[in-house]
Scaffold this motif. Structure first.
Motif, PDB file in Angstrom:
ATOM      1  N   PHE A 187       1.107  -1.505  -0.040  1.00  0.00           N
ATOM      2  CA  PHE A 187       0.238  -0.218  -0.390  1.00  0.00           C
ATOM      3  C   PHE A 187       1.089   1.235   0.095  1.00  0.00           C
ATOM      4  CE2 PHE A 187      -4.350  -1.049   1.452  1.00  0.00           C
ATOM      5  CZ  PHE A 187      -4.334  -2.453   1.239  1.00  0.00           C
ATOM      6  N   LYS A 188       2.056   1.302   0.517  1.00  0.00           N
ATOM      7  CA  LYS A 188       2.638   2.871   1.142  1.00  0.00           C
ATOM      8  C   LYS A 188       4.052   2.802  -0.686  1.00  0.00           C
ATOM      9  CE  LYS A 188       5.240   3.184   4.210  1.00  0.00           C
ATOM     10  NZ  LYS A 188       6.017   3.242   5.777  1.00  0.00           N
ATOM     11  N   ARG A 189       3.913   1.482  -1.234  1.00  0.00           N
ATOM     12  CA  ARG A 189       5.106   1.388  -2.216  1.00  0.00           C
ATOM     13  C   ARG A 189       4.030   1.978  -4.009  1.00  0.00           C
ATOM     14  NH1 ARG A 189       7.299  -4.060  -2.245  1.00  0.00           N
ATOM     15  NH2 ARG A 189       8.608  -2.711  -0.458  1.00  0.00           N
ATOM     16  N   HIS A 190       2.746   1.431  -3.193  1.00  0.00           N
ATOM     17  CA  HIS A 190       1.594   1.962  -4.415  1.00  0.00           C
ATOM     18  C   HIS A 190       0.362   2.668  -4.317  1.00  0.00           C
ATOM     19  CE1 HIS A 190       4.194  -0.469  -6.538  1.00  0.00           C
ATOM     20  NE2 HIS A 190       4.365  -2.069  -6.141  1.00  0.00           N
ATOM     21  N   PRO A 191       0.840   3.493  -3.255  1.00  0.00           N
ATOM     22  CA  PRO A 191      -0.325   4.258  -2.581  1.00  0.00           C
ATOM     23  C   PRO A 191      -1.875   4.564  -4.335  1.00  0.00           C
ATOM     24  CG  PRO A 191       1.477   5.656  -3.232  1.00  0.00           C
ATOM     25  CD  PRO A 191       2.273   4.407  -2.996  1.00  0.00           C
ATOM     26  N   ASP A 192      -1.337   4.887  -5.583  1.00  0.00           N
ATOM     27  CA  ASP A 192      -1.965   5.348  -5.872  1.00  0.00           C
ATOM     28  C   ASP A 192      -2.704   4.022  -6.168  1.00  0.00           C
ATOM     29  OD1 ASP A 192      -0.841   8.176  -6.321  1.00  0.00           O
ATOM     30  OD2 ASP A 192      -0.096   8.133  -8.045  1.00  0.00           O
ATOM     31  N   GLU A 193      -2.554   3.370  -6.311  1.00  0.00           N
ATOM     32  CA  GLU A 193      -3.420   1.781  -6.618  1.00  0.00           C
ATOM     33  C   GLU A 193      -4.751   1.099  -5.267  1.00  0.00           C
ATOM     34  OE1 GLU A 193      -2.418  -2.386  -7.773  1.00  0.00           O
ATOM     35  OE2 GLU A 193      -0.652  -1.365  -8.193  1.00  0.00           O
ATOM     36  N   TYR A 194      -4.155   1.831  -4.195  1.00  0.00           N
ATOM     37  CA  TYR A 194      -5.006   1.616  -3.297  1.00  0.00           C
ATOM     38  C   TYR A 194      -5.435   2.426  -2.438  1.00  0.00           C
ATOM     39  CZ  TYR A 194      -2.668  -3.170  -4.244  1.00  0.00           C
ATOM     40  OH  TYR A 194      -1.555  -3.924  -4.469  1.00  0.00           O
ATOM     41  N   GLN A 195      -5.420   3.943  -2.951  1.00  0.00           N
ATOM     42  CA  GLN A 195      -5.953   4.607  -2.025  1.00  0.00           C
ATOM     43  C   GLN A 195      -7.373   4.878  -1.593  1.00  0.00           C
ATOM     44  OE1 GLN A 195      -4.339   8.236  -4.450  1.00  0.00           O
ATOM     45  NE2 GLN A 195      -6.332   8.858  -4.867  1.00  0.00           N
ATOM     46  N   ASP A 196      -7.940   4.425  -2.599  1.00  0.00           N
ATOM     47  CA  ASP A 196      -9.493   4.028  -2.538  1.00  0.00           C
ATOM     48  C   ASP A 196     -10.084   2.987  -1.592  1.00  0.00           C
ATOM     49  OD1 ASP A 196      -8.767   2.281  -4.334  1.00  0.00           O
ATOM     50  OD2 ASP A 196     -10.651   1.551  -4.834  1.00  0.00           O
ATOM     51  N   ILE A 197      -8.862   2.574  -1.131  1.00  0.00           N
ATOM     52  CA  ILE A 197      -9.398   1.256  -0.229  1.00  0.00           C
ATOM     53  C   ILE A 197      -9.148   1.015   1.126  1.00  0.00           C
ATOM     54  CG2 ILE A 197     -10.263  -0.482  -1.721  1.00  0.00           C
ATOM     55  CD1 ILE A 197      -7.548  -1.938  -1.806  1.00  0.00           C
ATOM     56  N   TRP A 198      -8.138   2.132   1.247  1.00  0.00           N
ATOM     57  CA  TRP A 198      -7.211   1.701   1.826  1.00  0.00           C
ATOM     58  C   TRP A 198      -7.603   3.101   3.251  1.00  0.00           C
ATOM     59  CZ3 TRP A 198      -0.791   3.832   1.693  1.00  0.00           C
ATOM     60  CH2 TRP A 198      -0.113   3.544   3.422  1.00  0.00           C
ATOM     61  N   LYS A 199      -7.688   2.362   4.646  1.00  0.00           N
ATOM     62  CA  LYS A 199      -7.979   2.889   5.399  1.00  0.00           C
ATOM     63  C   LYS A 199      -7.056   3.579   6.185  1.00  0.00           C
ATOM     64  CE  LYS A 199     -10.874   4.087   9.158  1.00  0.00           C
ATOM     65  NZ  LYS A 199     -11.805   5.222   9.120  1.00  0.00           N
ATOM     66  N   LYS A 200      -7.121   4.359   6.436  1.00  0.00           N
ATOM     67  CA  LYS A 200      -5.059   5.736   7.043  1.00  0.00           C
ATOM     68  C   LYS A 200      -5.541   5.609   8.314  1.00  0.00           C
ATOM     69  CE  LYS A 200      -2.878   6.829   3.011  1.00  0.00           C
ATOM     70  NZ  LYS A 200      -2.640   7.685   2.708  1.00  0.00           N
TER      71      LYS A 200
END
Length: 96
Positions: free
Chosen positions: A83-96
């Motif tokens: 998730f950190k390496r590819h934030p654009d790919e996962y930003q829609d689903i990442w609960k930070k």
């Protein structure tokens, strides 16, 4: 032949399990509460390492999350690193 199967108990705890020729060789341990999917651990058996199976488990989990409008809490070091390496790919689903 490989396949990934989501197996959950009645508490919605379980794993995305990777089977190759009906032998379990990998898992991504998760739980689902409300609209959150928490990933605790990802592991691939030593004989199956280096073949991209962890990424296939990650892809299966993210497809499931998107299809079910969930967010991911990535406690697993592997998933968190992706998730950190590819934030654009996962930003829609990442609960930070």
């Amino acid at each position: 032949m490989e396949r990934i199967k989501l197996e959950l108990n009645e508490k919605r705890e379980g794993a995305f399990n990777l089977y190759i020729d009906d032998k379990k060789l990998g898992e991504m341990v998760i739980s689902i509460t409300n609209n959150l999917l928490t990933v605790y651990h990802t592991e691939v058996a030593p004989e199956a390492e280096g073949k991209g199976y962890a990424k296939k488990l990650l892809d299966e989990m993210t497809a499931y999350v998107r299809a079910n409008n969930l967010k991911v809490v990535p406690l697993c070091p592997y998933v968190h690193a992706q998730f950190k390496r590819h934030p654009d790919e996962y930003q829609d689903i990442w609960k930070k």
